[in-house]
Each structure stands twice: as structure tokens, then as C-alpha cells.
Design an enzyme around this catalytic site. Structure first.
Site, PDB file in Angstrom:
ATOM      1  CD1 TRP A  74      -3.270   1.228   0.661  1.00 52.06           C
ATOM      2  CD2 TRP A  74      -1.850   2.527   1.839  1.00 52.06           C
ATOM      3  NE1 TRP A  74      -3.468   1.943   1.039  1.00 52.06           N
ATOM      4  CE2 TRP A  74      -3.038   2.810   1.857  1.00 52.06           C
ATOM      5  CE3 TRP A  74      -0.676   2.825   2.966  1.00 52.06           C
ATOM      6  CZ2 TRP A  74      -3.566   4.476   1.629  1.00 52.06           C
ATOM      7  CZ3 TRP A  74      -0.990   4.370   2.645  1.00 52.06           C
ATOM      8  CH2 TRP A  74      -2.024   4.845   2.852  1.00 52.06           C
ATOM      9  CD  GLU A 485     -14.650   2.042   3.289  1.00 50.55           C
ATOM     10  OE1 GLU A 485     -15.689   1.804   4.179  1.00 50.55           O
ATOM     11  OE2 GLU A 485     -13.569   1.834   4.515  1.00 50.55           O
TER      12      GLU A 485
END
Ligand code: M6R
Length: 606
Positions: A74, A485
Site C-alpha cells: 500500500w 468507500e
């Protein structure tokens, strides 16, 4: 954020590492890579995007070797390119890293001045150059790793692999979790026990500042002073850790539908139907605190927001809710009469953990509610209450939210009862209400086909508003977060009464407005707010119960009727259609439901 794994195996490790990385993809999924040692020689394969790209690459360009390290990323420093993907390598050392090296630019300048050539934009690359410089100066791998670690600032977990050292990994933890797995003539390192679940169920967790010298047969752990220490080896429940999607297309769908079962588990643990009481032996001196501070991030923060209403009502104490990232730097005045409650699914969220440590430093009492029992937040609490949701893999939190709310409610009732702010009868009434949840949630899930139909229209919108009053206000915030999201539709949650103070300017015929309005004392007010929206052509989706539907005024675009319920369970129940709506909008939009762009499940960086 970022998942790391290391294996000293008996068999070819590349396929094992890809499998382990699959179970860590929830931590990050913008690129992945592995490095192995084949006859002592380091080699790497790295690919951008999902793990499948790395798997495909390994078919055309296989990597041999019985020792290796792997990473799923990430991105923090540097775009998700192949060059920036881990493992990073310089000379005889390769490294995988989770976290942030805060002083990387100073170190990089220093290393470049000394002749190092950098290949990436990452903070991690300084680690391999530093370590390699010490190896070239004649240090042993352990000495080189220790000298490197001593120069690093920040919060991180690292695993080092050295050319020519087929039976050695060095793992270090500072701020980010790391588990060591013990096998028979094999050894493993992973960001969590889940990654290692099919490989071993014997796990030890490194503590803050630890580093470990890992070989196939001997694992030695050292603390931050380099003194050898023992860390307890725990036997994990493998079955519990191995998870799949079952008959569902996505983990999120499975987790939404698991809610009746996990709520029933949590109720079995925290309520006693024979006495009508909460069964939560906390051992806390409930007369000690005069103020409650609830701290968390994201969805867990919205669970705290709901709990504020319950705590104030039942405990009659001042309650503050705080976003962890703000709280920790504000340095609010606290003392030993403060009860700090920290809610976190992962138990590893960096800001929540830092906030917990701040409250501890001020002398406050620490209670945490976590889903991962072995997490750092659980281990650093005076009392850690498991929320019992089971592994949650979808990035969008669903069943953990329900179980966080249930655990918060049970804690509030039990504490109020022991403080004498509610009677035994009131406790029994509340416990009876909580015990209706599995049945009510099952009935709410039956609305899925209707919600799927409505989602066809909602998914066309570019903006969606969610409105609620009382405990429905945080559910409106949570509904908006879920939609953002996973469907990438812009959404905002507002307290219904606040609408006319600004947000109503956004309303027109293209804006769906979800109004959460169960019957009860706030229903009339909510109807007035709904009318204000409809008067401006807003497309209202009313979520209510049968009495609420009967008493509704005007003609909303659509209505969803949930079963009647007691006020204490309404937030848990009304979150269900919000989850289903966001899920079906995401399906309409064809987004990556379980791994939405830019997000990671566990946020272990600030
Ligand atoms: O693991 P935590 O509960 O501490 O995580 C907190 C947030 O990062 C998390 O709730 C996040 O907002 C979710 N993606 C929401 O669905």
C-alpha cells in the site's frame, strides 16, 4: 498497511509466499513482489496491481529457492510502480517493509553522498543501502541489521534476507506488528497469524522494539537493548483463521450475511438470559472514573459516536468521542479519572494506538474493543474486550461494526448497572432487547432484493446525502462512508436538523437523500426535514419501521420498512440496509468491492 512474509522452508517457497500474500492482500494491493535465494543468490520478481499479476509473472519467470521474503504494498512513498514494489535490494541484502521510515530523506542524501545509487522513490530503499554498506564494511548480517535499525526513525516492520545465507532471516518490529511462526525444520515471519495460518499454528508476536534472528531450527528474539528475550509461543486456531468467500461473490457480501450469526455469538458471550444481565466481568473499579473518552478511526469511530448516546443516557457521565488522528496531537488534559475506550477492528490502527498510549501516559484507564485478540491495542489495554466478529476481510467494515456496537452497548449497560445509574429491571429490559438482534438482522437482510433494485437508481447519482437524528446520525455518517468507500459515489452524512444550515443547497432532483427515521420521539422532526428535502425535488429514500411508515408525511421516492425494534438496537439494525445499499451500488458500478482503490484494511501508518 503492506503485508510482509518470510519463509525458510523445506520446499520451493515462491508458491507458498504467493499463498501467504493472498491472505495479506487486505493490507495493501497496489503491487507485490517476492525475493528468494537460489543457491545463495538473490533474485526478485515484482509486479504492479493485484497479486494475480505477480502469480502470472512467476509462471513465465519462475523463482526457485527454499528461502524467501514477500510483500504486498500500500504505497506511502512513491507511486505503485514495479520499481517501487518490494522487496528492495542493494548488493547482498533484500528487504520487505511495512510502515514509514520518517528520516529517509536525510539518510538518502547521506548515502548518495557516499556513492549509493537509488533505483526507487521509496523510503524503504535507504534500509537496503544502509545495511549493504555495513555488510561491505565487513559486518555480519546481524551486526549490519542492528546498525541499520539504529539509524531508522518511524514506525515499521522489516524482514531482511541476505545473499549466501540460506538459513537466515532477520525480522524487526518497531511500531508495526510482526508474527514469527514456528514449524518443524521450517520457520516463518508474517505481518499477522492469518498469513501463516496454513503453514503453522505456533505463533509468537514480536514486541515493540524487538528483532529476531530466524533460522529453520532456532529462533532468537532480542529486545531493544539487544538482550535476548523469550516471547510466548501461542497455538492459534487454524480453522478460525482460514477464511474463504463460501457461496458469496465477495467477502463483503459474506460478512454482511454473517451478522446474525456473529451477533448471536457475541450475545452468547456477553449476556446471560437466565439472569437477564450482562455477563461481562471487567474487574474495573467503576467508581474511579468521572469522564469517558471514546477514540477510534473510520467506521469504528462511528460506532463510538453511537455509543456516546448510550453512555450519556445510561451512565450519566460526560462522554467525548474523538477521531484518533486529531486527539493524539491535541494533547487534551486528562487524568486518572478518565476512562479511555479504544475501538478497532484490527487492533493495529496507528493513530488509535498512539491515542491509547497518550491516555495511558496521562494516567487514564484503558479499555479496548478489538476483533483481533492478539493485536497491539488489545495487548496494551487494561481490559481488552473481544468483539467476536471473526475474521473480516472486506476492506469495508460491516460485521465488525455490528459487533463493536453490541460490545459497546453491553459494556455501557453493565457499567451503568454497577455504577447504579440503571436498575436491574432496566438492565433486563435492555438485555432482552439486545437478544432480539439476530432475528431482526435476519429480517433486515431479507430486504436485499428490494435494495438491489433501488441501487440501480442510486448508483446513477454523483452525490448522495444521508440524514439521521439521535443515534441515526452516526448511522447516516456510516452509510455515507460505506457508499464512498466501495462505489466511489460522493456521499455525505448529516444530522437531519443541520441540513437547512447549508447542505440543503446541494439538493435537487438528481440527489438521492437517504432519511433514517425509525418511529419514536424524533420521528416528527425527521419528517419535517424530509419534507424540506422533497420540497426541493430531492429524491428521498425513507428507511423506517411500520409505525414510522404509517406516520410518514409526503411521498418519498422509495421506502424501506425494517422490523420494529427497541431504540438500543436500532443503530445496529439500520446499518444493515446502508451496507446492502453500498454493496449493490458498487456492483452496479463494477468497482472492486473487497479491495476498493486507494484503501487498505489495516492502517498502520499515520
Ligand atoms: O481496524 P480499525 O477498526 O482500527 O480501522 C479503522 C478504520 O480504518 C476502518 O474502520 C475504515 O474506516 C474502514 N475501511 C471502514 O469501512
Amino acid at each position: 498497511m503492506c503485508g510482509i512474509v518470510g519463509i525458510l522452508g523445506k520446499h520451493q517457497v515462491a508458491p507458498l509466499m504467493v499463498e501467504a500474500l493472498k491472505r495479506l492482500e487486505y493490507r495493501g494491493y497496489d503491487s507485490a513482489g517476492i525475493a528468494t535465494l537460489d543457491d545463495g543468490t538473490l533474485d526478485r520478481r515484482r509486479a504492479t496491481g493485484k497479486l494475480i499479476n505477480l502469480s502470472d509473472l512467476l509462471v513465465t519467470e519462475p523463482l526457485a529457492g527454499l528461502s524467501g521474503i514477500g510483500h504486498t504494498r500500500w504505497a506511502t512513498h512513491g507511486k505503485p510502480t514495479q520499481a517501487n514494489a518490494h522487496p528492495h535490494q542493494a548488493g547482498r541484502v533484500a528487504v520487505v517493509h511495512n510502515g514509514i521510515i520518517e528520516n529517509f530523506s536525510t539518510l538518502r542524501a547521506e548515502l548518495e553522498a557516499g556513492g549509493a545509487t537509488f533505483q526507487t522513490e521509496t523510503d524503504t530503499e535507504v534500509v537496503v543501502h544502509l545495511c549493504d554498506s555495513h555488510l561491505r564494511a565487513g559486518k555480519t548480517p546481524l551486526e549490519a541489521a542492528r546498525l541499520t535499525l539504529a539509524r531508522l526513525h518511524g514506525a515499521f516492520a522489516l524482514v531482511f534476507l541476505f545473499a549466501g545465507q540460506d538459513d537466515l532471516l532477520i525480522a524487526a518490529r518497531r511500531g508495526s506488528p510482526l508474527a514469527i511462526g514456528y514449524g518443524e525444520g521450517e520457520a516463518f515471519v508474517g505481518s499477522d497469524a492469518l498469513a501463516l495460518a496454513p503453514l503453522t499454528n505456533r505463533i509468537a508476536y514480536l514486541e515493540e522494539g524487538d528483532h529476531a534472528v530466524v533460522t529453520r531450527n532456532v529462533i532468537t528474539v532480542y529486545d531493544e537493548t539487544d538482550a535476548e528475550v523469550e516471547r510466548k509461543i501461542e497455538t492459534t486456531d487454524l480453522d478460525h483463521l482460514l477464511v474463504d468467500k463460501g457461496r458469496y461473490k465477495h467477502f463483503m457480501a459474506k460478512e454482511i450475511h454473517e451478522q446474525p450469526a456473529v451477533l448471536a455469538d457475541a450475545l452468547a458471550r456477553y449476556t446471560d438470559p437466565s439472569t437477564g444481565r450482562i455477563d461481562m466481568e471487567t474487574g474495573l473499579d467503576v467508581s474511579r472514573f468521572d469522564r469517558v473518552v471514546l477514540v477510534a478511526c473510520g467506521t469504528a469511530h462511528y460506532a463510538c459516536h453511537v455509543a456516546k448516546y448510550w453512555f450519556e443516557d445510561l451512565l450519566r457521565l460526560p462522554v467525548e468521542i474523538e477521531v484518533a488522528s486529531e486527539f493524539r496531537y491535541r494533547e487534551p488534559p486528562l487524568n486518572e479519572r478518565t476512562l479511555g475506550i479504544f475501538v478497532s477492528q484490527s487492533g493495529e490502527t496507528a493513530d488509535t494506538l498512539a491515542a491509547l498510549r497518550y491516555v495511558r501516559a496521562q494516567g487514564g484507564m484503558i479499555v479496548s474493543m478489538v476483533n483481533v485478540d492478539s493485536s497491539t491495542i488489545a495487548r496494551e489495554s487494561d481490559l481488552a474486550l473481544p468483539i467476536l466478529a471473526g475474521p473480516e476481510i472486506g476492506v469495508a467494515s460491516t460485521k465488525a461494526f455490528a459487533c463493536q456496537l453490541l460490545t459497546l452497548a453491553a459494556f455501557a449497560i453493565s457499567t451503568a448497572s454497577r455504577r447504579g445509574t440503571i436498575t436491574g429491571d432496566r438492565e433486563a429490559e435492555l438485555v432482552r432487547a439486545l437478544r432480539t438482534l439476530p432475528e431482526l438482522v435476519t429480517r433486515a437482510l431479507d430486504l436485499e432484493p428490494t435494495i438491489a433494485d433501488l441501487s440501480r437508481e442510486v448508483a446513477k447519482a454523483t452525490d448522495v446525502l444521508f440524514l439521521g437524528r439521535g443515534t441515526m446520525y452516526p448511522i447516516a455518517l456510516e452509510g455515507a462512508l460505506k457508499l464512498k468507500e466501495i462505489s466511489y459515489i460522493h456521499a455525505e452524512g448529516y444530522a437531519s436538523g443541520e441540513l437547512k444550515h447549508g447542505p440543503i443547497a446541494l439538493v435537487d432532483e438528481f440527489v438521492p437523500v437517504v432519511v433514517l427515521a425509525p418511529s419514536g420521539n424524533l420521528h416528527d422532526k425527521s419528517m419535517s426535514n424530509m419534507e424540506e428535502v422533497m420540497a426541493r425535488d430531492g429524491k428521498v429514500l425513507l428507511v423506517t419501521d411500520s409505525d414510522g411508515a404509517k406516520a410518514a408525511t409526503g411521498e418519498p421516492w422509495a421506502a424501506l420498512e425494517l422490523p420494529d425494534c427497541a431504540p438500543i438496537v436500532a443503530p445496529i439494525l439500520y446499518a444493515i440496509p446502508m451496507q446492502l445499499l453500498s454493496y449493490h451500488c458498487a456492483l452496479q458500478k463494477g468497482t472492486d468491492v473487497d479491495q476498493p482503490r486507494n484503501l487498505a484494511k489495516s492502517v498502520t501508518v499515520e
